[in-house]
Design an enzyme around this catalytic site. Structure first.
Site, short mmCIF file in Angstrom:
data_model
loop_
_atom_site.label_atom_id
_atom_site.label_comp_id
_atom_site.label_asym_id
_atom_site.label_seq_id
_atom_site.Cartn_x
_atom_site.Cartn_y
_atom_site.Cartn_z
N LYS A 1 44.58 38.96 26.09
CA LYS A 1 46.01 38.95 26.42
C LYS A 1 46.39 37.72 27.26
CE LYS A 1 45.76 42.95 28.60
NZ LYS A 1 44.31 43.24 28.45
N ARG B 1 51.22 49.95 30.82
CA ARG B 1 49.89 50.52 30.64
C ARG B 1 49.90 52.04 30.61
NH1 ARG B 1 46.96 45.78 32.79
NH2 ARG B 1 44.73 46.03 32.54
N ARG C 1 33.91 36.02 31.86
CA ARG C 1 35.21 35.36 32.14
C ARG C 1 35.22 34.69 33.51
NH1 ARG C 1 40.38 39.05 31.54
NH2 ARG C 1 39.22 40.50 32.85
N ARG D 1 36.55 37.34 38.83
CA ARG D 1 37.15 38.54 39.39
C ARG D 1 36.08 39.53 39.80
NH1 ARG D 1 41.60 40.16 35.01
NH2 ARG D 1 40.95 42.22 35.76
N ARG E 1 37.44 50.77 33.60
CA ARG E 1 38.68 50.17 33.08
C ARG E 1 38.88 50.54 31.60
NH1 ARG E 1 37.38 44.25 34.82
NH2 ARG E 1 39.20 43.69 33.57
#
Ligand code: ADP
Ligand code: ADP
Ligand code: ZN
Length: 215
Positions: free
Chosen positions: A13, A88, A127, A161, A172
């Site tokens: 996203k 969400r 990431r 992160r 998650r």
């Protein structure tokens, strides 16, 4: 133009939102980025959100709806925006409909990015982002052209992160299936839902999104 990019953590996203921001002059609105900024600044909102974010569960609807309600009224959103990570929950989707209607705005597209669960964990755990300009990278899928140097701004500092680890990722993903996936039928019923193959290469996903937006 108002677009929602929808998908589980690691679907791509943010990567695609950054590209659409550059190509179409829309503003990327990432509730995750806004919440992380509030946590870093130690605001009241940040303090209220931190525990949920660290554990990989969702922040309350009240907080994120408030963030978006304020943000979309700012001047830079006048030409349109891309929602990345919001809504969400069904309650957030309903609240978004109300606030858009109040401002006479229309949702143009909800684009679901479909990616296999095994690929998601690799994407999330590999990431990282430039500490200076926020450009996103990946350990194997998307490296800077010169190792250790940001393509965009030349910085040599990067951040990861805290919640991008296998354990928190599991929570998650569970939150995604329990609370976020039920938003899909909400938009399917309205006829605004479209899908792209999020497993494709980044450029190919971008081309599929362009095709959806051109239709
Ligand atoms: P999200 O915002 O949905 O959580 P990101 O856009 O941050 O996901 O992407 C997660 C990671 O996967 C990033 O490191 C990014 O570089 C990488 N990535 C994004 N899209 C793709 C893709 N189509 N193929 C392979 N890797 C991707
Ligand atoms: P990802 O890019 O992996 O999908 P985000 O950066 O969008 O993750 O979100 C990070 C965290 O921020 C989430 O795990 C959740 O705790 C919180 N968060 C972000 N957006 C929302 C939202 N719309 N509703 C509730 N919590 C949110
Ligand atoms: Zn940079």
């Amino acid at each position: 133009m108002i677009i929602i990019l929808f998908g589980p953590p690691g679907a791509g996203k943010g990567t695609q939102a950054q590209r659409i921001e550059k190509s179409r002059g829309l503003v990327q609105l990432s509730t995750g980025d806004m919440l992380r900024a509030a946590v870093a600044a130690e605001t009241e909102m940040g303090k209220a959100a931190k525990a949920a974010m660290d554990s990989g569960s969702l922040v309350t609807d009240e907080i994120v709806i408030g963030i978006i309600r304020d943000r979309i009224q700012e001047e830079d959103c006048k030409n349109g925006f891309i929602l990345d990570g919001f809504p969400r929950t069904v309650a957030q989707a309903e609240a978004l409909d109300v606030m858009l209607a109040e401002q006479g705005l229309n949702l143009d597209a909800v684009i679901e990015m479909k990616v296999d669960d095994e690929a998601l964990v690799d994407r999330v755990c590999g990431r990282y982002t430039c500490a200076k300009c926020g450009e996103g990278y990946h350990d194997t899928n998307l490296k800077p052209k010169v190792e250790g140097v940001c393509d965009v701004c030349g910085s040599t500092e990067f951040t990861r992160r805290k919640d991008d680890n296998p354990e928190t990722f599991g929570s998650r993903l569970q939150a995604y299936y329990a609370d976020t996936a039920p938003v899909l039928p909400y938009y399917a019923d309205k006829g605004t839902l479209q899908q792209v193959d999020g497993m494709a290469a980044i450029d190919e996903v971008a081309a599929q999104i362009d095709a959806v937006l051109a239709a």
